[in-house]
Structure formats: C-alpha cells, structure tokens
Design an enzyme around this catalytic site. Sequence first.
Site, PDB file in Angstrom:
ATOM      1  N   THR A  17       0.819  -1.209   0.000  1.00 51.75           N
ATOM      2  CA  THR A  17       0.000   0.000   0.000  1.00 51.75           C
ATOM      3  C   THR A  17       0.856   1.264   0.000  1.00 51.75           C
ATOM      4  OG1 THR A  17      -0.145  -0.165   2.411  1.00 51.75           O
ATOM      5  CG2 THR A  17      -1.963  -1.076   1.156  1.00 51.75           C
ATOM      6  N   ARG A  21       8.636  -2.484   1.025  1.00 53.07           N
ATOM      7  CA  ARG A  21       9.251  -2.464   2.359  1.00 53.07           C
ATOM      8  C   ARG A  21       9.852  -3.816   2.678  1.00 53.07           C
ATOM      9  NH1 ARG A  21       4.715   0.891   5.862  1.00 53.07           N
ATOM     10  NH2 ARG A  21       4.861   2.800   4.633  1.00 53.07           N
ATOM     11  N   SER A 112       7.803   4.330   6.968  1.00 51.95           N
ATOM     12  CA  SER A 112       6.756   4.978   7.754  1.00 51.95           C
ATOM     13  C   SER A 112       6.941   4.790   9.254  1.00 51.95           C
ATOM     14  CB  SER A 112       5.388   4.486   7.291  1.00 51.95           C
ATOM     15  OG  SER A 112       4.357   5.230   7.904  1.00 51.95           O
ATOM     16  N   HIS A 113       6.013   4.094   9.871  1.00 50.54           N
ATOM     17  CA  HIS A 113       5.983   3.940  11.327  1.00 50.54           C
ATOM     18  C   HIS A 113       6.744   2.708  11.801  1.00 50.54           C
ATOM     19  CE1 HIS A 113       2.821   1.735   9.378  1.00 50.54           C
ATOM     20  NE2 HIS A 113       2.692   0.969  10.429  1.00 50.54           N
ATOM     21  N   LYS A 125       9.160   4.184  -2.140  1.00 47.68           N
ATOM     22  CA  LYS A 125       7.923   4.295  -2.905  1.00 47.68           C
ATOM     23  C   LYS A 125       8.040   5.444  -3.892  1.00 47.68           C
ATOM     24  CE  LYS A 125       5.061   7.313   0.023  1.00 47.68           C
ATOM     25  NZ  LYS A 125       3.700   7.482   0.569  1.00 47.68           N
ATOM     26  N   ASP A 276       5.045  10.003  13.510  1.00 46.58           N
ATOM     27  CA  ASP A 276       5.714   8.736  13.206  1.00 46.58           C
ATOM     28  C   ASP A 276       7.016   8.948  12.444  1.00 46.58           C
ATOM     29  OD1 ASP A 276       4.607   9.495  10.741  1.00 46.58           O
ATOM     30  OD2 ASP A 276       4.336   7.412  10.117  1.00 46.58           O
ATOM     31  N   ASP A 278       8.040   8.947   9.273  1.00 46.17           N
ATOM     32  CA  ASP A 278       8.172   9.829   8.115  1.00 46.17           C
ATOM     33  C   ASP A 278       7.258  11.042   8.182  1.00 46.17           C
ATOM     34  OD1 ASP A 278       5.848   8.320   7.678  1.00 46.17           O
ATOM     35  OD2 ASP A 278       6.071   8.398   5.497  1.00 46.17           O
ATOM     36  N   ASP A 280       3.883  11.361   8.544  1.00 48.45           N
ATOM     37  CA  ASP A 280       2.537  11.434   7.974  1.00 48.45           C
ATOM     38  C   ASP A 280       1.439  10.993   8.949  1.00 48.45           C
ATOM     39  OD1 ASP A 280       3.057   8.710   7.901  1.00 48.45           O
ATOM     40  OD2 ASP A 280       2.715   8.479   5.742  1.00 48.45           O
ATOM     41  N   ARG A 281       1.811  10.446  10.105  1.00 47.21           N
ATOM     42  CA  ARG A 281       0.806  10.009  11.069  1.00 47.21           C
ATOM     43  C   ARG A 281       0.848  10.894  12.318  1.00 47.21           C
ATOM     44  NH1 ARG A 281      -0.129   3.609  10.538  1.00 47.21           N
ATOM     45  NH2 ARG A 281       0.460   3.393   8.366  1.00 47.21           N
ATOM     46  N   THR A 343      -8.036   0.923   2.216  1.00 47.81           N
ATOM     47  CA  THR A 343      -6.893   1.447   2.951  1.00 47.81           C
ATOM     48  C   THR A 343      -5.759   1.752   1.967  1.00 47.81           C
ATOM     49  OG1 THR A 343      -7.479   0.245   4.954  1.00 47.81           O
ATOM     50  CG2 THR A 343      -5.183   0.907   4.715  1.00 47.81           C
ATOM     51  N   GLU A 362      -7.556   8.060   7.732  1.00 45.88           N
ATOM     52  CA  GLU A 362      -7.531   6.627   7.967  1.00 45.88           C
ATOM     53  C   GLU A 362      -7.459   6.385   9.467  1.00 45.88           C
ATOM     54  OE1 GLU A 362      -5.258   4.896   4.053  1.00 45.88           O
ATOM     55  OE2 GLU A 362      -4.029   5.443   5.770  1.00 45.88           O
ATOM     56  N   SER A 364      -5.645   4.436  10.971  1.00 46.13           N
ATOM     57  CA  SER A 364      -4.281   4.130  11.396  1.00 46.13           C
ATOM     58  C   SER A 364      -3.480   5.409  11.626  1.00 46.13           C
ATOM     59  CB  SER A 364      -3.590   3.229  10.368  1.00 46.13           C
ATOM     60  OG  SER A 364      -3.649   3.786   9.067  1.00 46.13           O
ATOM     61  N   LYS A 375      -1.080  11.837   3.775  1.00 49.34           N
ATOM     62  CA  LYS A 375      -1.502  12.200   5.120  1.00 49.34           C
ATOM     63  C   LYS A 375      -0.407  13.046   5.759  1.00 49.34           C
ATOM     64  CE  LYS A 375      -0.449   7.400   6.517  1.00 49.34           C
ATOM     65  NZ  LYS A 375      -0.642   6.658   5.269  1.00 49.34           N
ATOM     66  N   ARG A 495      -5.303  -7.288  11.102  1.00 45.86           N
ATOM     67  CA  ARG A 495      -5.968  -6.195  11.783  1.00 45.86           C
ATOM     68  C   ARG A 495      -7.458  -6.504  11.903  1.00 45.86           C
ATOM     69  NH1 ARG A 495      -1.829  -2.591  12.011  1.00 45.86           N
ATOM     70  NH2 ARG A 495      -0.760  -1.883  10.120  1.00 45.86           N
TER      71      ARG A 495
END
Length: 542
Positions: A17, A21, A112-113, A125, A276, A278, A280-281, A343, A362, A364, A375, A495
């Site tokens: 997504t 990774r 990411s996280h 990405k 997080d 990078d 974005d969260r 997602t 989202e 998450s 995000k 999840r």
Amino acid sequence: MIKTVATTPFDGQKPGTSGLRKKVPVFAQPNYAENFIQSIFDSLEGFAGETLVIGGDGRYFNREVIQIAIKMAAANGFGKVMVGQGGILSTPAASNVIRKYKAFGGIVLSASHNPGGPNEDFGIKYNIGNGGPAPEKITDAIYARTKVIDTYKIADVADIDLDKVGTQTVEGMTVEVIDPVADYVELMESLFDFGAIRALIAGGTRVVIDSMGAVTGPYATEILEKRLGAPAGSVRNSTPLPDFGGHHPDPNLVHAKELYDDVMSPEGPDFGAASDGDGDRNMVVGKGMFVTPSDSLAIIAANATVAPGYSQGIAGIARSMPTSAAADRVAEKLGIGMYETPTGWKFFGNLLDAGKATVCGEESFGTGSDHVREKDGLWAVLFWLNILAARKQSVAQIVKAHWAEYGRNYYSRHDYEEVDTDAANGLMAHLRDSLASLPGQTFGALEVEAADDFAYHDPIDGSVSKNQGIRILFKGGSRVVFRLSGTGTAGATLRVYVERYEPDAARHGIDTQEALADLIAAAEHFAQIKTRTGRETPTVIT
C-alpha cells in the site's frame, strides 16, 4: 560516465500500500535497490529533462540509497533532482515540494511507522506528479518490470554532498539540495491562524510534541517553538536518528505511552501529540482524553471553517473503509459528499484532484487534506491547536460536545503482528468462504445483517479494487472488519476493527473495550483467531 549494469530479478519486489518495504539487509544486497529504482523508471514515460524529488525519513540506509537514486536519475535522463538537506524530507513535505515546483514525481525513502536500524525496516515508494503515491496501475507495472529486469543504468561518479544547501551537477543533471523545512512551514502558515495559536500558547496552554527520534523533529521545532512561541524543549526527541533513538516510531497508545501518561498526569501538559517515522501520522491527546483517529477526522471536518485555509467550507470527506463512520455523520449534517475507499492514501488522490473531497483520513493515525496528497501528521496537530484556539475549550470538552451532537462511535483496532503468513491467509480464506452463510447467524444478542469482501469502484476513473477487507455488519449498525496489513516486513499483520454506534449521550462514558466486548468475542467466534493463529491476545490494541 554512465554505466549499464547487468542484473537478475529478485523475488518479492511487489509494492504494498505504500511502496516496497523490506529489512535493511535485504535492501543492502548488491543490485536490490538498483533493480527496484530502475523498474520505477522503466514504468514511467516522458520524464526526460524533468524534475525528480528525492528524500526520506533519515532512517538507517537512507543516505546510501539517496546517492544511488540520484546517480540513477542522472543516468536515466532526468534534468534535475531536488533532494532534502541531509537526505531529509518528511513524506508530506516531499508531496508539497513535488506539487509546488511541478516536479514529474518523487522517490520517498521510508518505512513509515516501522522501526529503523541496521536490521530493521527500509522502504522505497514512488509518488506521481500530483504529489501522491503511485496508483495501482503504476505499482503493478513496476512489479511486472522487477520480475524481468536484466540491466540498470547508473552514473559512475562520486557521491554528492547532501549536507550543503545549493546546486551541484551529476553527468549534466542539476542536483539542488534544499532546506527540507522551509516550504512546508510556509504552507502551514497559509492554512492556519498562527496568531491565534500563538495567543493560545502565550495564555498558558502547555503543548508538547513527541517526534520519536524521527523526521518531524526539525519541522515541529521550527513551527511550535520558533514560530508559535512554545518553550524550548516542547518538541521532544526532536533529532532525526537512523534508529529513531531506539523508539518504535508509531504514534499510538503503546509506543507513545510516555507522552500519554505525561498528559494524563495532573501536572502534565494540556495538549500532547506524537508523529511517526516519516511524519505522515499523528496521535492527539488532551488532558483526560485520547482522541481516536476516526473521531479526529470527524472533529476536524466539523470544525474546518475555523482555519483560514478552510474558511469557505469543505467539499467532501473521504475515509478508508476500516475507519469508523463518525465522519459520515458530519458529512450528512453538512450536506457534503462522503467517500469510503480501501486502505491506502493513494485511493484518496483522485477524489482530492477532482475536488470531491477536502479532508480525508484513515484509522491508522493518518489525517490530511487537499493541501498535499499524503496524510500529514503536523497538519493534523496544527488543525487541533487552531480548533482549541478558536473554541476556547479543552480537547476533552470539544470531543464530548461532538459526541453529544453526533453520537459516539465506539471503536478499536486489534493488531496481531508477525503472524505466520499461511495461517493469516488461511483465516481470511475461511472468512471469505463463510460470507454467503453469515447473514442471519447470531452470536449472543448480535445478529449478522450482511457480510462481504469490500470492493471499491473509483468514481473518478472507474477502476475497481477488490478483496479490500472482510466486513461483518450487524443489525443496529455495529460491525467487525478483518484485513491483512500491507505495511509490515515480517510475517503477516492481521488487523481486526471493531465498531459500535451509540447515540445515547448517557452511555458515552463507558470504557471502549467494555463497550465492544461482545463484538470482540464475535470476531473471535467467526474468524477462529486463536485456533488459526495461535495468538491468545492482540499485539497492539488502539
């Protein structure tokens, strides 16, 4: 000199997504990163002489792959690369740079996280010209190319100086090392009332942000401490480190527990936030109140006009399917569009580009808007501070008032991490095989009204994305959703999302897990989680 290097394909270079990774030792194999980057370039057309943005979250192996990507961009015919100083660009900042300077696209290096370090996670990405993650037609083409690639092109030159802002040249291609923070801060100042937030902080509201040793440290320090007047030290763990200082940079109640406990203590700050790896969260916490990401999206949408950049109102709201329906009730009251997508932030891109949605989110811990195509954690934090300043209420007061007006969506996510892949796939197959027989079945007082495997029909381009998550919908509006995450690097992450709508304000003070207990038991009953995975309890509950 430009070299053409013979290579052979690696198995498993399928973007998830949010890109590809894997663990660092996998990416560190000779030709592994090169193969994937060349496959990106081979899947694109029309970039000769164009600009490519490159940056990452500063995690281990970031600098090495940036040097590779720059040399390969030169060899493949790009005219210019813009790269963040020190190799740093948060994901939303990278999206902004792509959009502001009309770049052809960008390569974002992040997992990411996920944790960072010599034996931890890394990711690559590709983002397209609108600043958003590549759509499935491009990621599918990249994956197809990785399976047959036999050569890649790279400039045989010395590494560039990533730490010096300014212009350099690689085989005739311009490389501009840019301040990674400046353009992003300028964008935030155009969207939010910095004067009102400055007055809020000057008036005694204590605000802290935990950057978790990750990329948002420099951004948060510039904005919160230098522009908004928060005391030095208000941004914690503010230096981006290759291993995030040992932090697991996932801003949730498990990994940001120290911040949560501090805000909840009598002498602690009034408002806390975490971001997080990078950037974005986000996690938002107020005194006596943790704000779920689903509620955060709904409350931002309901209060959007307090921020100058959204004073004219919002066109619509988009949310991922597993995210609670709290935002749906806001959209209904405002009379605007509501869109439910799979997602993955890439699914919001068409809606944002078409002007159908303005804010999106989202469950998450990701929230954002049409200001970029990713995000954006700090954007969400600043929106909350703008709301606090405008309403002159605490976080808890704002959330409770929202529930009183719209009802409360009790909501929780149970993650089972690093589950045996075959066991996880078997569990999902079992649920899919059960779909036809589930309606009408009961579990205690719960009766299944409908069950499906969510499919998304994009209203803009007509594309269809199938098998996006199993939904079991109960009479009365409760539901359980099952899906396998695409963001892990080891085994599978199952999840389980559990939701109950409660319109009665007298019942809004129940503990979330208690309010959802019968649905959690129903999820176990229908999916046979313990039997099929061997897990007695979730790894993380949020």
